[in-house]
Design an enzyme around this catalytic site. Structure first.
Site, PDB file in Angstrom:
ATOM      1  N   LYS A  65      54.244  40.517 -75.476  1.00  0.00           N
ATOM      2  CA  LYS A  65      53.732  41.407 -74.256  1.00  0.00           C
ATOM      3  C   LYS A  65      54.698  42.542 -74.450  1.00  0.00           C
ATOM      4  O   LYS A  65      55.847  42.732 -74.901  1.00  0.00           O
ATOM      5  CB  LYS A  65      54.087  40.863 -72.859  1.00  0.00           C
ATOM      6  CG  LYS A  65      53.521  41.470 -71.686  1.00  0.00           C
ATOM      7  CD  LYS A  65      53.742  40.552 -70.550  1.00  0.00           C
ATOM      8  CE  LYS A  65      53.386  41.462 -69.308  1.00  0.00           C
ATOM      9  NZ  LYS A  65      53.784  40.357 -68.176  1.00  0.00           N
ATOM     10  N   SER A 111      49.496  40.083 -64.952  1.00  0.00           N
ATOM     11  CA  SER A 111      49.644  41.182 -65.898  1.00  0.00           C
ATOM     12  C   SER A 111      49.666  41.079 -67.311  1.00  0.00           C
ATOM     13  O   SER A 111      49.569  41.904 -68.261  1.00  0.00           O
ATOM     14  CB  SER A 111      51.383  41.978 -65.414  1.00  0.00           C
ATOM     15  OG  SER A 111      52.262  40.908 -65.945  1.00  0.00           O
ATOM     16  N   SER A 131      51.800  35.956 -63.582  1.00  0.00           N
ATOM     17  CA  SER A 131      51.296  36.827 -64.776  1.00  0.00           C
ATOM     18  C   SER A 131      50.789  36.288 -66.114  1.00  0.00           C
ATOM     19  O   SER A 131      50.443  36.919 -66.886  1.00  0.00           O
ATOM     20  CB  SER A 131      52.248  38.179 -64.899  1.00  0.00           C
ATOM     21  OG  SER A 131      51.984  38.979 -63.997  1.00  0.00           O
TER      22      SER A 131
END
Lengths: 491, 478
Positions: free
Chosen positions: A79, A154, A178
């Site tokens: 990420k 996310s 997330s």
């Protein structure tokens, strides 16, 4: 048609035996990114040269007969809030659009030591604030099962990349769901480990007391492998657990006979889609069919958890994001008249609406005269939430619930309603507040849209979650399968 | 100070701890390095970095707290103090808010022969900020982050001080104490000791007045001057029927006055909250006692011991023990001496004068205590006179050589050969018949002139007592 899915453990085996080279594996993934990422938008940065160089180094090491790491040659995506030395790390924000960290975080370093081939940085909601990936300052990622829909957030880019075949393993971060929620939306396995199990050093902070790195993978074995590679105490993180991780693969196949499962009724609230509830209950039935016991239980403070979270996380974020001031790195707005104006313009231009909203919420909650009513009260609620779990775990080994009350929703569907968006995390947030491990595994679908089963464990008891999840995976004859990621791709 | 006004002063001191590395990272803390040469991603507050507490800083802070007679907390934690400033890279300072490391201490000092005790409210640990430097043309501000993350202790007194002179005496004693513990350099000129004051005035018998915070106090002298100025300003305001505004004022050294900085009502809301990147600290009292065991003898105890053991007057003992370096020096010099009081006189007289004249500190004394002891030993053994000793002292300091060889090389050893002295005495008597006549006429005091002549002729090397005796004898013989 999507290409054949390959798991990390299978790939690692083939690379070890020389059946396939790390370079070949990396090229397959890079080609797939090339083919589909224009539609999926899972990546913010792809690093093909560095990836191929690392892959060739692994192949050379194998030819020399050197011992290979547990993820040797396995393509991995991280990420974009993982600091990667020399590789741009944006956090999905304009304010860090051109930020290149001078160091790599602990997880990234451990991945390199394990032989992983990092292929790029995945899309995310800005500073990990969001549940749909629509808060990315650049462009939203799309759900590879239905490009009209969100991949969740996310860590939506990480989940989408795995299921689209654009990487074999991905890592995300989970502050309120997330990792687990996008895993659920995209039909992959996603783990939020116990708080402190994976070092946060080098993970750009959102809410320090809640943030935790976690892997997203095609199957449970891969999740165990991916956790193993990065877990364990780090002297650079004061909140890192002083815990020697066990071998997570050891005993993963021991089955669930006698496993006591609690099913918290509060996690099947009014907003739960019937198909989600049905799939989750069926998954629990499968486990009881294998010898586990299950009964309904209660986590009475669940309702308050969401409110407490939306005080604590923004409060911490308001301080964590203060460093983006235009002084040392990142965006500095042009044309400022003085220092205060520079701060104001830089932050006004650099942050998106959701980030600003949460900074304001957090600043307000911490301000003089409101601290006791908001922050302090929220911390007390947090303690109550933790106690709910402690009581439950006195009776049960794991708790089983939906990961998300719904399947993936359409892009734009909730974008104008932050509160509806916040509700997407109602089943995951309490787990972060309590610092517990939570694992989301695919357990069916609603008209092609994946549904996730969430297994919640005792602190540092990831092994039990893997064992239960593995039993479910075996019982359902699960075969990893990639999503089509739209039309016209090369296969 | 006019009328029936009373002054109330509280003092906040920041002392940089002289640990090898910073409080939350491994960067060195040395003063005066090239700007931004002692920085890393952690102290620069780069995204993703985390603090890890330097245990040496904790131990140093505990040591200082114990020297100030504080109770060290069993449980303590760090908090974030939020404010924006270019020299604060994270946008917050890691400090301690509601659970400081230590509380309820006190410190005693003497002022005009009276002992005063001032309570210390708290001692807490925090990180220092960087330094903003403004270019000479004023077109830019540059930031040096070398100081960012240097460990600091903040020592807050209760408002127990009643005059600028007391505030100064408190600070002097505080500086001495910290210097003794060795945890800080306490150099105001390098910023390793910094001080803010809160001062208010009120009519005797009524409640305390509105406090004004004074900043930019860069020396003890500035503290005293600024407080004096501020007390006078506040008294005038109140006498004129006005009121004192709660504000922060800066001491302007050039203008010799304080001027307002910002209104405290408008000042920052620091939005303190517990630092989630650090775990709360549980401090083991057994460990605290172990740290207490490492404290050296502190100034009050040392002063008492010096007065008792060496027979020094309280005042002299106080001056010598005000600096640990000077106290150690004295003890080494006094060790071989027959009369330690003489050593104290030398230290307080000749040595301090020499250091003052050469702008040297107590940590820069050029002559070794052994050589000073040797010089005093030469007087005690009658090898040289005190006068000779004083003349050669500057050279002993400048070279730090064995004083006996210097004295011998220069031929300054006392003449003990009476024959040589008798010769000079007879010459003096012969050369000064009028003086001799005066003495014979009963003016005994004129004899001093003859003694002086003999000393001059022997270049001060003759033993004055011998000269006196011989002059008397030879005059009587005539």
């Amino acid at each position: 048609m999507a290409p054949e899915a390959i798991t990390a453990h299978k790939l690692r085996e083939r690379i070890g035996s020389g059946e396939v080279s790390a370079e070949e594996a990396t090229r397959i993934v890079l080609d797939r990114i090339e083919a589909v990422d224009g539609r999926v938008k899972a990546f913010l940065t792809v690093t093909p040269e560095a990836a191929l160089a690392q892959a060739r180094a692994i192949d050379a090491a194998r030819r020399r007969g050197q011992k290979l790491g547990p993820l040797a040659g396995v393509p991995v995506a991280v990420k974009d809030n993982f600091c990667t030395e020399g590789v741009r790390t944006t956090c999905g924000s304009r304010i860090l659009e051109n930020f290149v960290p001078p160091y790599s975080g602990t997880a990234v370093r451990r991945l390199a030591e394990a032989g992983a081939v990092i292929v790029g940085k995945t899309n995310m909601d800005e500073f990990a604030m969001g549940s749909s990936n629509e808060n990315s300052a650049f462009f939203p990622a799309h759900n590879p099962w239905d490009l009209e829909r969100v991949p969740g957030g996310s860590s939506g880019g990480s989940a989408a990349a795995v299921i689209a075949g654009e990487t074999v393993v991905a890592y995300g971060s989970d502050t309120g769901g997330s990792v687990r929620q996008p895993a659920s939306f995209c039909g992959v396995v996603g783990l939020k480990p116990t708080y402190g199990l994976i070092s946060r050093f080098g993970l750009v902070a959102f809410a320090s007391s809640l943030d935790q790195i976690g892997p997203l993978t095609l199957d449970v074995t891969d999740a165990a492998l991916a956790l193993q590679a990065v877990a364990g105490h780090d002297p650079l993180d004061s909140t890192s657990a002083r815990h020697d991780p066990p071998d997570y693969l050891d005993g993963i196949d021991r089955g669930v006979k006698g496993l006591r499962i609690g099913v918290p009724r509060e996690y099947f609230g009014a907003g739960t889609e019937p198909a989600v509830e049905a799939a989750v209950r069926k998954a629990i039935d499968i486990l009881t069919g294998l010898g586990a016991t299950a009964e309904e239980c209660s986590l009475p403070n669940t309702d308050h958890a969401l409110s407490a979270y939306y005080i604590i996380a923004p409060a911490e974020a308001s301080a964590n994001l203060a460093r983006y001031d235009g002084v040392r790195y990142g965006l500095r707005a042009a044309g400022a008249e003085d220092l205060t104006d520079m701060y104001a313009k830089t932050r006004a231009q650099g942050f998106g609406a959701e980030v600003k909203r949460r900074i304001m919420l957090g600043t307000y909650a911490l301000s003089s005269g409101y601290y006791d009513a908001y922050y302090l009260k929220a911390q007390k609620v947090r303690t109550l939430v933790r106690r709910d779990f402690e009581r439950a775990f006195a009776k049960y080994d794991v708790l089983a619930a939906p990961t998300s009350p719904t399947v993936a929703f359409k892009l734009g569907e909730r974008a104008e309603n932050p509160l509806a968006m916040y509700l997407a995390d109602v089943c995951t947030i309490p787990v972060n507040l309590a610092g517990l491990p939570g694992l989301s595994i695919p357990c069916g679908d609603d008209r092609g849209l994946p549904i996730g089963l969430q297994l919640i464990g005792k602190p540092l008891d990831e092994a039990t979650l893997f064992r239960a999840a593995f039993a479910h995976e075996q019982a359902t004859g699960f075969k990893p399968k990639l999503a089509p990621a739209g039309k016209g791709e090369r296969t | 100070m006019s009328g029936d006004f009373e002054t109330v002063i509280g003092v906040e001191v920041h002392a940089e701890l002289s640990t090898q590395t910073k409080i939350f990272c491994q960067c060195p803390t040395a003063f005066g390095a090239e700007p931004n040469s002692q920085v890393c991603p952690i102290c620069l507050g780069m995204p993703g970095t985390l603090p890890v507490l330097n245990e040496a800083a904790l131990e140093a802070a505990v040591k200082a707290a114990l020297a100030l007679n504080c109770k060290v907390a069993g449980h303590t934690k760090f908090d974030r103090k939020n404010y924006f400033y270019p020299d604060l890279p994270k946008g917050y300072q890691i400090s301690q808010f509601d659970q400081p490391l230590a509380t309820e201490g006190w410190l005693e000092f003497d002022l005009d022969g009276k002992a005063r005790r001032v309570r210390v409210r708290r001692v807490h640990l925090e990180e220092d900020a960087g330094k903003s430097l403004h270019t000479t043309a004023g077109e830019a501000t540059l930031v040096d982050f070398n100081r960012t993350g240097v460990p600091l202790i903040e020592i807050v007194s209760e408002p127990d001080l009643r005059s600028p002179e007391e505030a100064r005496a408190y600070l002097t004693k505080l500086k001495t104490l910290i210097e003794y513990t060795g945890v800080s350099d306490v150099k105001m000129e390098e910023g390793s000791l910094r001080c803010d004051c809160n001062v208010s005035v009120h009519h005797a018998g009524s409640e305390f007045g509105t406090p004004v915070e004074l900043k930019n106090l860069n020396s003890f002298r500035a503290v005293k001057l600024a407080l004096e100025y501020e007390v006078e300003r506040q008294v005038k305001l109140l006498e004129g029927g006005g009121s004192v505004a709660r504000e922060t004022r800066l001491w302007d050294e050039k203008a010799d006055q304080t001027r307002p900085m910002r209104s405290k009502e408008l000042s920052h809301d620091y939005r303190y909250f517990p630092e989630p990147d650090l775990v709360p600290l549980v401090i083991d009292q057994a460990w605290v006692e172990k740290v207490r065991g490492t404290l050296p003898e502190l100034p009050d105890a040392k002063r008492e011991r010096f007065a008792r053991r060496y027979g020094l007057p309280e005042y002299d003992a106080g001056v010598i023990t005000a600096s640990p370096a000077l106290a150690t020096y004295f003890e080494r010099a006094a060790a071989p001496a027959k009369d330690p009081k003489k050593v104290a006189n030398w230290v307080l007289g000749e040595l301090l004068a020499y250091l003052n004249a050469h702008g040297l500190g107590f940590d820069q004394i050029p002559v070794s205590p052994e050589n000073l002891a040797a010089l005093i030993g030469l007087i005690e053994r009658g090898v040289i006179s005190g006068t000779i000793a004083k003349t050669v002292f500057p050279e002993v300091c400048a070279t730090n050589r064995d004083p006996e060889s210097i004295v011998k090389e220069k031929g300054l050893v006392v003449i003990n050969d009476e024959g040589a002295i008798v010769e000079a005495v007879l010459k003096a008597i012969a050369d000064n018949p009028s003086v001799v006549a005066e003495i014979k006429g009963g003016k005994e005091r004129a004899m001093g002139f003859l003694v002086g002549q003999v000393m001059k002729a022997t270049k001060g090397r003759a033993n004055p007592e011998t000269v006196n005796r011989l002059v008397r004898e030879k005059l009587a013989e005539r």
